[in-house]
Design an enzyme around this catalytic site. Structure first.
Site, mmCIF file in Angstrom:
data_model
loop_
_atom_site.group_PDB
_atom_site.id
_atom_site.type_symbol
_atom_site.label_atom_id
_atom_site.label_comp_id
_atom_site.label_asym_id
_atom_site.label_seq_id
_atom_site.Cartn_x
_atom_site.Cartn_y
_atom_site.Cartn_z
ATOM 1 N N GLY A 236 0.830 -1.199 0.000
ATOM 2 C CA GLY A 236 0.000 0.000 0.000
ATOM 3 C C GLY A 236 0.860 1.242 0.000
ATOM 4 O O GLY A 236 2.018 1.226 -0.440
ATOM 5 N N SER A 237 0.331 2.313 0.518
ATOM 6 C CA SER A 237 1.020 3.598 0.470
ATOM 7 C C SER A 237 2.186 3.654 1.449
ATOM 8 O O SER A 237 2.194 2.964 2.477
ATOM 9 C CB SER A 237 0.047 4.733 0.782
ATOM 10 O OG SER A 237 -0.301 4.726 2.153
ATOM 11 N N THR A 238 3.147 4.495 1.129
ATOM 12 C CA THR A 238 4.304 4.669 2.011
ATOM 13 C C THR A 238 3.891 5.239 3.355
ATOM 14 O O THR A 238 4.424 4.861 4.403
ATOM 15 C CB THR A 238 5.346 5.564 1.325
ATOM 16 O OG1 THR A 238 5.823 4.902 0.151
ATOM 17 C CG2 THR A 238 6.528 5.842 2.247
ATOM 18 N N GLY A 241 2.576 2.475 5.405
ATOM 19 C CA GLY A 241 3.694 1.600 5.748
ATOM 20 C C GLY A 241 4.517 2.136 6.906
ATOM 21 O O GLY A 241 4.936 1.386 7.794
ATOM 22 N N GLU A 258 5.653 -3.424 0.973
ATOM 23 C CA GLU A 258 5.820 -3.094 -0.439
ATOM 24 C C GLU A 258 5.015 -1.823 -0.658
ATOM 25 O O GLU A 258 3.790 -1.844 -0.623
ATOM 26 C CB GLU A 258 5.336 -4.257 -1.305
ATOM 27 C CG GLU A 258 5.848 -4.184 -2.739
ATOM 28 C CD GLU A 258 4.984 -3.290 -3.603
ATOM 29 O OE1 GLU A 258 5.438 -2.148 -3.888
ATOM 30 O OE2 GLU A 258 3.882 -3.691 -3.970
ATOM 31 N N CYS A 291 1.923 0.601 -8.354
ATOM 32 C CA CYS A 291 3.087 1.125 -7.644
ATOM 33 C C CYS A 291 4.347 1.100 -8.503
ATOM 34 O O CYS A 291 5.234 1.939 -8.329
ATOM 35 C CB CYS A 291 3.303 0.344 -6.346
ATOM 36 S SG CYS A 291 3.422 -1.440 -6.590
#
Length: 488
Positions: A236-238, A241, A258, A291
């Protein structure tokens, strides 16, 4: 209008509704209309799932009975293949996939990967003799043993949910872990079907659990902070994360992340089909919601005007052929939600304000229907310090940046918080390879080479994440290594 059966939770071997009976609407990105409902789990449901997964790992032989779990996971894979058409319809109506995208990353790709995952599993060396060695005066017979990591929380995104689920859940189960799947709220039914099919196969209670819910954070955060969960596997999104890392720190939880990307494709001046390579850089596949999508196109300043002219013509032609629900050649549909559409449009406005020149698109495509469509969009005269060059837009937006020479191209490509993917195109393979080796990213395609495949590890550098999906390395994420020494 298509209406799917309600999605249920799968917890401790039972398909059921949420404990409080709550459901929520599943909205089609193509139309903005309801196409189904999913169970809206409460914290009590997730608590039960965590307890079941922990109990199953600690008190059954799932983690050690390799033959049993291989057989059951194989049967699950065969069930998934048999439900290909159903999965395709879910991907179209729930994830907003165009037909040609269904045939690649959304459904047919991950289904075709399943057999290879078993081939990789069969190569795992569960015990490796290390020979005798005298250490500190003691002779020891030594052995390395691979063991399952434990309870895994799998948190999946909405862009290619089935692809990600296959890449995480099958290796985790084969490795001997027990699993709790928490899908993105936008795409619950593509995960709910997994629980339904596992129930048909006869999975042992607690080995696989699927918990859907409308609220985007609470259920996932329960997995992240609970000490009974050994590992979080997240795509997903940084931003999310980073929060998972932060919240998992208290239990020193292993995390596989990831995350986002802002990948650069470099087309050198000696590319044998320069115009074709530039034209094929249009960001359109699944509306740019990938991504690893290359969203920064780097072209030589010596051929910059030519590249801009090629892109103007390419986008003008493409503007007439995208957005059809029933066209088997179409790769681009809507964005996943109204919120995501508005986010992408905000980035486009930011690009204009910062001085980039818009040569294509830039607006909501209301002529395509009532869903969340944004025109394929291209900015030129972009500098790498602009917001649209630095942040992941996750929409059909390409930015074009000129470079002076090879060193400048490498500098621009690496001047990013991300490092997930990239590409280099040149008439000189050795030159392209020299550049590819210096790009700080987890995958690089050279002259059209495909660097993302089931037998290759996939993951990023820097803020694109930690760890790998796919390949033998993807299995290693769900395994621990134990050293045993026997004296005598």
């Amino acid at each position: 209008m298509t209406i799917f059966p309600d999605g249920k939770l799968y917890i401790d071997g039972t398909l059921r509704e949420a404990a409080n009976g709550a459901t929520y609407e599943d909205i089609s990105p193509w139309t903005g209309e309801v196409v189904g409902r999913a169970a809206d789990a409460a914290p009590a449901d997730m608590e039960e799932a965590i307890a079941a997964a922990r109990r199953s790992f600690d008190t059954t032989d799932w983690s050690t009975n390799h033959a049993q779990r291989r057989e059951l996971v194989w049967k699950l894979g065969e069930k998934l293949k048999a439900n290909r058409d159903r999965l395709a319809e879910l991907a179209r109506h729930e994830a907003g996939s165009a037909l040609a995208a269904v045939a690649v990353a959304q459904v047919d790709g991950p289904l075709s990967f399943i057999d290879t995952l078993f081939e990789i599993f069969d190569t795992i060396e569960w015990e490796k003799p290390m020979g005798d060695r005298v250490v500190w005066g003691v002779n020891s017979e030594r052995l390395l043993v691979k063991e399952a990591s434990g309870v895994v929380g799998v948190i999946t995104p909405w862009n290619v949910p089935f692809y990600i689920t296959v890449g995480k859940v099958i290796p985790a189960l084969l490795a001997g872990c027990t699993v709790i799947v928490k899908p993105a709220p936008d795409t619950p039914l593509l995960s709910a079907i997994l629980g339904e099919l596992a129930d048909e196969v006869g999975f042992p209670a607690g080995v696989l659990n699927v918990v859907t819910g409308k609220e985007p954070a609470v259920l996932g955060e329960m997995l992240t902070i609970d000490k009974r969960v050994d590992l979080i596997s997240f795509t997903g999104s940084t931003g999310v994360g980073k929060r998972i890392m932060e919240k998992g720190a208290d239990t020193l939880k292993r995390v596989f992340l990831e995350l986002g990307g802002k990948s650069a494709g470099i087309v050198l001046e000696d590319a044998p089909n320069f115009a074709t390579s530039v034209a094929q850089s249009i960001v359109c596949f699944h509306a740019g919601q990938g991504c690893a999508t290359i969203t920064r196109l780097l072209v030589p300043r010596s051929r910059y005007d030519e590249a801009v002219a090629v892109l103007e013509a390419a986008y003008q032609g493409y503007s007439q052929v995208w957005g059809s629900f029933d066209d088997p050649q179409n790769v681009m549909g809507p964005l996943i939600s109204e919120r995501q559409r508005d986010r992408v449009l905000d980035y486009i406005e930011t690009g204009k304000k910062e001085g980039a020149r818009l040569i294509a698109g830039g607006k909501a495509a209301t002529d395509k229907g009532n869903g969340w469509f944004v025109e394929p969009t291209c900015f030129v005269d972009v500098t790498n310090d602009m917001t649209i060059a630095r942040e992941e837009i996750f929409g059909p937006v390409l930015v074009v940046i000129p470079f002076e020479d090879d060193e400048d191209a490498i500098r621009i490509a690496n001047d990013s918080d991300y490092g997930l993917s990239g590409g280099v195109t040149s008439g000189d393979k050795d030159r392209a390879m020299r550049i590819a080796r210096r790009i700080r990213s987890g995958t690089v395609g050279v002259n059209g080479g495909v660097s993302i495949a089931v037998d290759l590890p996939f993951g990023g550098y820097k803020q694109s994440g930690i760890g790998k999906d796919w390949g033998l390395e993807g299995f290693d994420e769900y395994l621990e290594t134990k050293a045993i020494a026997v004296g005598g």
